[in-house]
Design a protein around this motif. Structure first.
Motif, PDB file in Angstrom:
ATOM      1  N   SER A 243      -5.378   3.358  -9.913  1.00 38.93           N
ATOM      2  CA  SER A 243      -4.560   2.199  -9.603  1.00 38.93           C
ATOM      3  C   SER A 243      -5.495   1.005  -9.691  1.00 38.93           C
ATOM      4  O   SER A 243      -6.395   0.858  -8.892  1.00 38.93           O
ATOM      5  CB  SER A 243      -3.963   2.338  -8.212  1.00 38.93           C
ATOM      6  OG  SER A 243      -3.343   1.141  -7.868  1.00 38.93           O
TER       7      SER A 243
ATOM      8  N   GLU B 131       2.097   1.379  -3.659  1.00 46.21           N
ATOM      9  CA  GLU B 131       1.157   1.568  -4.760  1.00 46.21           C
ATOM     10  C   GLU B 131       0.214   2.739  -4.588  1.00 46.21           C
ATOM     11  O   GLU B 131      -0.160   3.380  -5.567  1.00 46.21           O
ATOM     12  CB  GLU B 131       0.353   0.279  -4.979  1.00 46.21           C
ATOM     13  CG  GLU B 131       1.226  -0.822  -5.562  1.00 46.21           C
ATOM     14  CD  GLU B 131       0.484  -2.128  -5.766  1.00 46.21           C
ATOM     15  OE1 GLU B 131      -0.709  -2.201  -5.428  1.00 46.21           O
ATOM     16  OE2 GLU B 131       1.119  -3.072  -6.264  1.00 46.21           O
ATOM     17  N   ILE B 132      -0.241   2.990  -3.361  1.00 44.38           N
ATOM     18  CA  ILE B 132      -1.170   4.120  -3.223  1.00 44.38           C
ATOM     19  C   ILE B 132      -0.623   5.168  -2.265  1.00 44.38           C
ATOM     20  O   ILE B 132      -1.357   6.009  -1.776  1.00 44.38           O
ATOM     21  CB  ILE B 132      -2.584   3.667  -2.783  1.00 44.38           C
ATOM     22  CG1 ILE B 132      -2.518   2.808  -1.524  1.00 44.38           C
ATOM     23  CG2 ILE B 132      -3.280   2.895  -3.885  1.00 44.38           C
ATOM     24  CD1 ILE B 132      -3.878   2.505  -0.924  1.00 44.38           C
ATOM     25  N   LYS B 133       0.715   5.099  -2.027  1.00 45.75           N
ATOM     26  CA  LYS B 133       1.374   6.093  -1.202  1.00 45.75           C
ATOM     27  C   LYS B 133       0.670   6.276   0.138  1.00 45.75           C
ATOM     28  O   LYS B 133       0.440   7.378   0.604  1.00 45.75           O
ATOM     29  CB  LYS B 133       1.423   7.450  -1.937  1.00 45.75           C
ATOM     30  CG  LYS B 133       1.886   7.322  -3.374  1.00 45.75           C
ATOM     31  CD  LYS B 133       2.812   8.411  -3.797  1.00 45.75           C
ATOM     32  CE  LYS B 133       3.656   8.032  -4.985  1.00 45.75           C
ATOM     33  NZ  LYS B 133       3.240   6.851  -5.757  1.00 45.75           N
TER      34      LYS B 133
ATOM     35  N   ASN C 214       0.822  -1.203   0.000  1.00 43.39           N
ATOM     36  CA  ASN C 214       0.000   0.000   0.000  1.00 43.39           C
ATOM     37  C   ASN C 214       0.857   1.254   0.000  1.00 43.39           C
ATOM     38  O   ASN C 214       0.519   2.243  -0.645  1.00 43.39           O
ATOM     39  CB  ASN C 214      -0.931   0.005   1.212  1.00 43.39           C
ATOM     40  CG  ASN C 214      -2.104  -0.928   1.002  1.00 43.39           C
ATOM     41  OD1 ASN C 214      -2.416  -1.290  -0.135  1.00 43.39           O
ATOM     42  ND2 ASN C 214      -2.743  -1.321   2.078  1.00 43.39           N
TER      43      ASN C 214
ATOM     44  N   ALA D 208      -4.726  -1.320  -6.440  1.00 46.19           N
ATOM     45  CA  ALA D 208      -4.606  -0.917  -5.049  1.00 46.19           C
ATOM     46  C   ALA D 208      -5.591   0.169  -4.643  1.00 46.19           C
ATOM     47  O   ALA D 208      -5.919   0.293  -3.483  1.00 46.19           O
ATOM     48  CB  ALA D 208      -3.180  -0.460  -4.752  1.00 46.19           C
ATOM     49  N   GLY D 209      -6.076   0.983  -5.572  1.00 49.79           N
ATOM     50  CA  GLY D 209      -6.967   2.070  -5.211  1.00 49.79           C
ATOM     51  C   GLY D 209      -8.299   1.553  -4.717  1.00 49.79           C
ATOM     52  O   GLY D 209      -8.516   0.348  -4.615  1.00 49.79           O
TER      53      GLY D 209
END
Lengths: 451, 301
Positions: free
Chosen positions: B152, A429-431, A426, B155-156
């Motif tokens: 994403s 990938e989503i900072k 996480n 992951a989003g």
């Protein structure tokens, strides 16, 4: 009247067929030693009594579930040719979770387990908690070969007092730094293994080198978050997430795990870790091109490199990890209780994992032997690998193996590990906020122990 | 010898003939279901002994935030994947049923094909479409002008749900369309002729004749989609295992993946069974609610 009888008879026989079938099944399940058919019981007893010298007219068929690329199929062929009375059939799986789940369900149902099972270290504790499902190999003669193997490796599948032995060691996974000599040289780093090892001899040095490389080339230095985290995690002192004494959660007390998490986060934020997921096509592509310089991988990863990165052959060498070594993976061969031929199975397993054959597995698939007397053996040390620029890979990984200190995992290790890595992903990938991910992972792992 | 009446004999014969199904069902269907209910009150790791755990398994599952995340994920993916899909399926069926189109047979086969392809293969292909170099990314960035960072697909929050809903849409569109097509063909043509003579246009014919008469078929597909959707597993499981990890990220976890993880990743078979029981009741509730809503939608004739 007659018609009625006939129908009744038919109905009765139909019902009987199904009921008997069901009974037969459950009988078979409850006490496997009593095979459901009479003939089965006969062969069973006869083979148990004089199995060391198998009766000449009888062929014993053994099934062997293996995991990953290991070259055992070639050795099995050799065995089958030499032992016409004990024929082994290999069934190979690539997915390790699937592999162990298949065994779990088979053992749980008391039906369908193989005669020999290739058990990976991360899953050992789950099965070690239920020793009644496996033969005690000490009863079959394992105590005699104990001294051939690495002591710590052997003890990973022994009961505390050593009376029970679950499996015979296959390979170990000493972790080292696979690095690209050409890229190192281009970046002004030493390209020989000793020089490169010295350049990254501590994690702080690694961070400096990695930062500089990324700043000048714009490319990541280390390949993946999972592998960097593993390398650091496996340098823990004796225990990782769970305590050996009572199985309690010690992740918050283990400074090494936090350090592993923090350095990985730093790498993500500073950009010197690649975003390639482990085992992903992107990762394979990166190793086949100039995607990264260093991969902290265990000895068995050599086969993965050779198979997926043919274009970079001859450009890799093996250096040592910063601040000590680590061990990731390695396995054992076990004999589930369901097997009707434990002695034949043991004969095969002890042959497969003998000194000569562990050497062969090393040469063919890079499986690093668990027999220490091989480490100084001429045949082992002189083996060079063209893929790794003609380096003596046995010697290189041997250096790592010498520094390995064994760690305890616990039955929930794999799940706990997955949760920490999900947090790292996480961040990548989503900072996501690293502190929050760390707290989340700890909370989730605590829930595991609360069920 | 007991004398059996003609009637008893006949029913005995009938029961004999259908008994194989019931016997097999009892062994392979009923027994696992009952065992699941039983297991949900125990602690069990599949190998050791079972210990009674009261309602603790249910308490754990129902207070676990991950379970509720999986619940909302499942619902969102279903709403996104099923509602547009049923509407499209109905419209496609109407088009295919119209006399205008040639090569109906071919279209029927083409639309049905996704349903009989392997889900794993389909998911692998969609994983490529939804990778950073995939078509979906290209569409999102160059057509809708979104930036790469904000989408994403793995992951989003919305990315994975869109990807999985798309797979569900693609896979079940043809299946539902075939059912609607069968429904459309059961509507007598003279109704349309009469309506045409009365001056009803195509839109009126669709809403006044087709939809009301299609109601049983629509209810059937809604019901099947609800039940199937709540059991969504393979698509998210394979899609996320592509990233090479043993865990499914929270953003893509569905109720059945939660159940699977409990059983086969952490070996808590008791909480897994409790999840199955909760899922069982949720499925009943959602099936009833959806049937009720669909029943109301068409109005009464």
């Amino acid at each position: 009247m007659k018609a009625t009888k006939k129908w009744l008879g038919l109905a009765l026989s139909l019902v009987l067929v199904f009921v008997l079938a069901a009974c037969g099944n459950s009988n078979n399940g409850n006490n496997t030693s009593n095979s459901s058919s009479n003939t089965g019981t006969n062969t069973n007893t006869s083979s148990n009594t004089d199995s060391s010298n198998t009766s000449k007219d009888e062929v014993v068929n053994l099934t062997f579930w293996t995991l990953g690329s290991n070259g055992y199929d070639v050795l099995v062929e050799e065995w089958n040719k030499a032992n016409p009375n004990i024929q082994v059939t290999v069934q190979n799986t690539g997915d390790q979770t699937e592999h162990h789940n298949n065994l779990l369900t088979a053992l749980s149902a008391n039906s369908g387990a193989p005669d020999l099972f290739h058990l990976e270290i991360a899953f050992v504790d789950k099965f070690l908690e239920n020793p009644e499902k496996f033969y005690n190999l000490n009863d079959l003669g394992a105590a005699d070969i104990k001294d051939n193997y690495l002591d710590w490796k052997w003890k990973q599948v022994s009961s505390a007092d050593g009376s029970y032995q679950l499996g015979i060691p296959t390979d170990i996974g000493p972790t080292a730094a696979y690095y690209r000599t050409d890229l190192a040289e281009a970046a002004g780093l030493p390209s020989d293994p000793d020089g490169f090892s010295a350049a990254i001899s501590t994690w702080d040095k690694l961070i400096e080198v990695a930062k500089a490389y990324t700043a000048s080339t714009g490319k990541p230095f280390v390949d993946s978050t999972d592998l960097l985290y593993n390398a650091l995690r496996d340098q823990s002192n004796g225990e990782i997430y769970f305590a050996q004494a009572d199985g309690s959660l010690i992740i918050e007390q283990n400074a090494q795990v936090k350090k592993a998490f923090d350095i990985t986060v730093q790498g993500i934020q500073e950009g010197w870790i690649g975003s390639y997921g482990l085992w992903s096509p992107e990762w394979y592509n990166a190793m086949n091109t100039d995607g990264f310089v260093v991969s902290f991988s265990p000895a068995w990863m050599g086969g993965t490199f050779k198979g997926n990165a043919p274009d970079t052959a001859g450009k890799w060498q093996i250096a040592q990890l910063p601040e000590g070594a680590g061990n990731w993976g390695g396995a054992f061969v076990t004999i589930p209780k369901e097997s009707k031929y434990p002695e034949q199975a043991y004969a095969f397993a002890s042959w497969l994992l003998s000194k000569e054959n562990q050497l062969k597995s090393f040469q063919s698939n890079g499986l690093f032997p668990s027999i220490p007397s091989l480490y100084n053996d001429e045949a082992f040390t002189s083996y060079t690998d063209e893929y790794f620029s003609g380096q003596q890979t046995g010697v290189a990984f041997g250096k790592a193996a010498e520094r390995v200190s064994p760690v305890y995992y616990g039955s929930l290790h794999d799940t706990a590990d997955g949760l920490v890595k999900a947090g790292l992903r996480n961040v990548l990938e989503i900072k996501a906020d690293p502190q929050e991910e760390w707290n989340n992972a700890i909370a989730e792992i605590k829930k595991l122990t609360a069920r | 010898m007991v004398r059996l009446s003609e009637r008893t004999r006949e029913s005995l014969t009938a029961y004999t003939f259908i008994s194989p199904f019931f016997i097999l069902f009892a062994i392979f269907g009923l027994y696992p279901i009952l065992f699941t209910f039983y297991l949900s009150f125990f602690k069990w790791n599949a190998l050791g002994p079972m210990t009674y755990n009261g309602f603790n398994n249910f308490k754990f599952v129902l207070t676990d935030s991950t379970f509720w995340t999986s619940f909302t994920n499942t619902l969102l993916i279903n709403v996104m994947g099923t509602i547009p899909q049923l509407i499209c399926a109905l419209l496609l069926a109407v088009v295919l049923n119209s006399a205008l189109l040639k090569g109906k047979q071919i279209f029927r086969v083409i639309y049905f094909l996704p349903n009989i392809t392997s889900i794993v293969a389909v998911t692998l292909i969609f994983s490529v479409l939804f990778s950073s170099e995939g078509v979906a990314t290209w569409i999102a960035t160059s057509i809708f002008g979104m930036d790469m960072e904000s989408i994403s697909w793995r992951a989003g929050f919305w990315g994975p749900k869109i990807a999985i809903a798309t797979m569900v849409f693609w896979r079940w569109l043809g299946y539902n369309m075939i059912i609607y097509l069968a429904g459309l063909q059961s509507i007598p043509g003279d109704l349309y002729e009469a309506a045409k003579i009365d001056g009803a246009n195509a839109m009126v014919r669709l809403t006044q004749i087709t939809l009301p008469l299609m109601k049983p078929f629509i209810i059937f597909t809604v019901l099947m989609s609800t039940i199937g959707g709540l059991q969504l597993f393979t698509e998210p499981y394979v899609y996320f295992s592509q990233s090479g990890s043993a865990t499914t990220p929270k953003t893509g976890i569905t109720m059945v993946i939660y159940l699977y993880s409990e059983a086969f990743r952490t070996n808590f078979f008791g909480t897994a069974a409790a999840t199955a029981v909760v899922l069982f009741f949720l499925t009943i509730v959602f099936s009833l609610v959806n049937t009720f809503i669909t029943n109301r939608l068409g109005g009464d004739q």
